[in-house]
Design a protein around this motif. Structure first.
Motif, PDB file in Angstrom:
ATOM      1  N   LYS A 193       3.796   2.332  -1.441  1.00 19.06           N
ATOM      2  CA  LYS A 193       3.855   2.270  -3.246  1.00 19.06           C
ATOM      3  C   LYS A 193       2.448   2.619  -3.938  1.00 19.06           C
ATOM      4  O   LYS A 193       1.734   3.254  -4.800  1.00 19.06           O
ATOM      5  CB  LYS A 193       3.950   1.236  -3.798  1.00 19.06           C
ATOM      6  CG  LYS A 193       5.702   0.461  -2.958  1.00 19.06           C
ATOM      7  CD  LYS A 193       5.937  -0.068  -3.981  1.00 19.06           C
ATOM      8  CE  LYS A 193       7.858  -0.594  -3.616  1.00 19.06           C
ATOM      9  NZ  LYS A 193       8.019  -1.801  -4.371  1.00 19.06           N
ATOM     10  N   LYS A 194       0.948   2.256  -3.205  1.00 18.50           N
ATOM     11  CA  LYS A 194       0.049   2.216  -4.139  1.00 18.50           C
ATOM     12  C   LYS A 194      -1.108   3.663  -4.081  1.00 18.50           C
ATOM     13  O   LYS A 194      -1.839   4.243  -4.732  1.00 18.50           O
ATOM     14  CB  LYS A 194      -1.073   1.024  -3.807  1.00 18.50           C
ATOM     15  CG  LYS A 194      -0.074   0.033  -4.594  1.00 18.50           C
ATOM     16  CD  LYS A 194      -1.995  -1.060  -4.548  1.00 18.50           C
ATOM     17  CE  LYS A 194      -2.919  -0.942  -5.114  1.00 18.50           C
ATOM     18  NZ  LYS A 194      -3.932  -2.249  -4.735  1.00 18.50           N
ATOM     19  N   TYR A 195      -0.131   4.520  -1.816  1.00 13.89           N
ATOM     20  CA  TYR A 195      -1.039   5.393  -1.931  1.00 13.89           C
ATOM     21  C   TYR A 195       0.285   5.990  -1.296  1.00 13.89           C
ATOM     22  O   TYR A 195       0.011   6.590  -0.461  1.00 13.89           O
ATOM     23  CB  TYR A 195      -1.937   4.653  -0.897  1.00 13.89           C
ATOM     24  CG  TYR A 195      -3.342   4.287  -1.358  1.00 13.89           C
ATOM     25  CD1 TYR A 195      -4.130   5.188  -1.332  1.00 13.89           C
ATOM     26  CD2 TYR A 195      -3.107   2.851  -1.390  1.00 13.89           C
ATOM     27  CE1 TYR A 195      -5.189   4.198  -1.703  1.00 13.89           C
ATOM     28  CE2 TYR A 195      -4.272   1.412  -1.204  1.00 13.89           C
ATOM     29  CZ  TYR A 195      -5.039   2.764  -1.693  1.00 13.89           C
ATOM     30  OH  TYR A 195      -6.147   1.882  -2.418  1.00 13.89           O
ATOM     31  N   LYS A 206       0.644  -1.430  -0.459  1.00 11.17           N
ATOM     32  CA  LYS A 206       0.061  -0.046   0.072  1.00 11.17           C
ATOM     33  C   LYS A 206       1.021   1.356  -0.020  1.00 11.17           C
ATOM     34  O   LYS A 206       0.395   2.020  -0.802  1.00 11.17           O
ATOM     35  CB  LYS A 206      -0.901  -0.167   0.972  1.00 11.17           C
ATOM     36  CG  LYS A 206      -2.100  -1.326   1.284  1.00 11.17           C
ATOM     37  CD  LYS A 206      -3.313  -1.538  -0.308  1.00 11.17           C
ATOM     38  CE  LYS A 206      -3.735  -2.026  -0.170  1.00 11.17           C
ATOM     39  NZ  LYS A 206      -3.314  -3.468  -0.171  1.00 11.17           N
TER      40      LYS A 206
END
Lengths: 216, 216
Positions: B149-151, B147
């Motif tokens: 890297k995703k947020y 997460k």
């Protein structure tokens, strides 16, 4: 069959574009699902488990929405299911316009189910119709029993709520029945499926409900 | 000491109002923390555990941000700590204007630490300065290692990241070191504290870091 035009008019509202999406999507997919959750509740893992059960009998496709990275679409492609990534940058939800653009770019063949996995966010995605037939929420039971009341819009508009990670209930001290009651209070018509993607428990009940919706 | 005026000018930007908030807050609080996380990561429980350790020595106050309900502020008030609830309705984040209004309404005495608990959302709150001194993220390790890297925006701006619910690691199959690496890749300067509010593990490291920031 004509693809949705990429020429969009900025004056059109999200609901107008969603209605166009729906008309087109119903011509290519028997069922389109808008899959929503908070970050890390397990949307992509639910998709993987659903694909494993449905792929032998049904044609599936996935549109992935993420702020950054193509991690999720790569996970879906690994199952041999067509997937298209929408990267929203800093935008915290998918909207109908993004989906319209994705539909135009995605060589979507006739499918039984198109899943649209939304950005991980329990607030904003609920406000944007994408043109879906059904809204499905994945909720991690580890996140507590009171969230349906604290994030009511998301739960209020759901057709189904998957209460995921029930294998962690003994260790996290969650009262599943209280959580279920809170979901039902916010939305009495939602179908509720306690599931564990880890153990597989309950996943069959969810996919059975889904196949009934496909009308197969 | 003059309270911040309720008369706001709609033309002012969030950052301008945040700067006013900060000037005022620094006159009443040694430290103001903007506490952010996805829904259910454990912000309010972290506050409770932090209050238990700090309340004997420090004066604390809390501003709670929620879409709906005053569940969280009632939990804080139960500890004898002054708390003020901001109910945002459908708005998915706190902004500087909401905090300015809350400051004006909240009879905030001189405190050592003012915590502002944001709406549960790993995306939008990161974009709005409130006038805080520090940004602290609570992240549930059960939500997966990828997460950060995703947020990225949320993690990029954090001064400290509390990796909560580490007691569930053996059951959830989480690689803590991989998660830590992903946080550090997005934000090398963030202090990282693996904690369990359930067992108490690691909470002392976090509150020690916090008391150093108070400068006591």
């Amino acid at each position: 069959m004509e693809r949705v035009s990429l020429l969009t008019d900025v004056r059109r509202t999200n609901d107008e574009i969603a209605a166009e999406n729906q008309a087109f999507l119903r011509s290519v997919a028997k069922l389109t699902i808008n899959l929503m959750s908070a970050p890390g509740a397990g949307k992509t893992t639910v998709l993987e488990k659903t694909i494993l059960r449905l792929a032998p009998r049904y044609r599936l496709a996935v549109i992935e929405g993420d702020l950054q990275t193509s991690i999720d679409s790569e996970r879906i492609l690994a199952f041999g299911v067509p997937a298209h990534q929408i990267t929203t940058g800093t935008v915290c939800h998918l909207d109908a316009r993004m989906v319209q653009k994705a539909i135009a770019e995605f060589p979507l063949e006739r499918v039984d189910v198109l899943f649209i996995e939304n950005v991980g966010n329990l607030v904003c995605p609920a406000e944007f119709n994408l043109g879906e037939d059904l809204r499905v929420i994945v909720y991690s039971v580890v996140d507590g029993v009171e969230k349906p009341k604290k994030y009511p819009l998301m739960f209020h508009k759901a057709d189904a709520v998957l209460l995921n990670k029930i294998d962690l209930i003994p260790y996290a001290g969650v009262e599943l029945e209280e959580l279920r009651k809170n979901v039902t209070e916010v939305n009495p018509r939602a179908a509720i499926f306690p599931i564990s993607c880890r153990s597989g428990e309950g996943v069959g009940g969810w996919t059975q409900w889904l196949t009934q919706r496909i009308g197969a």
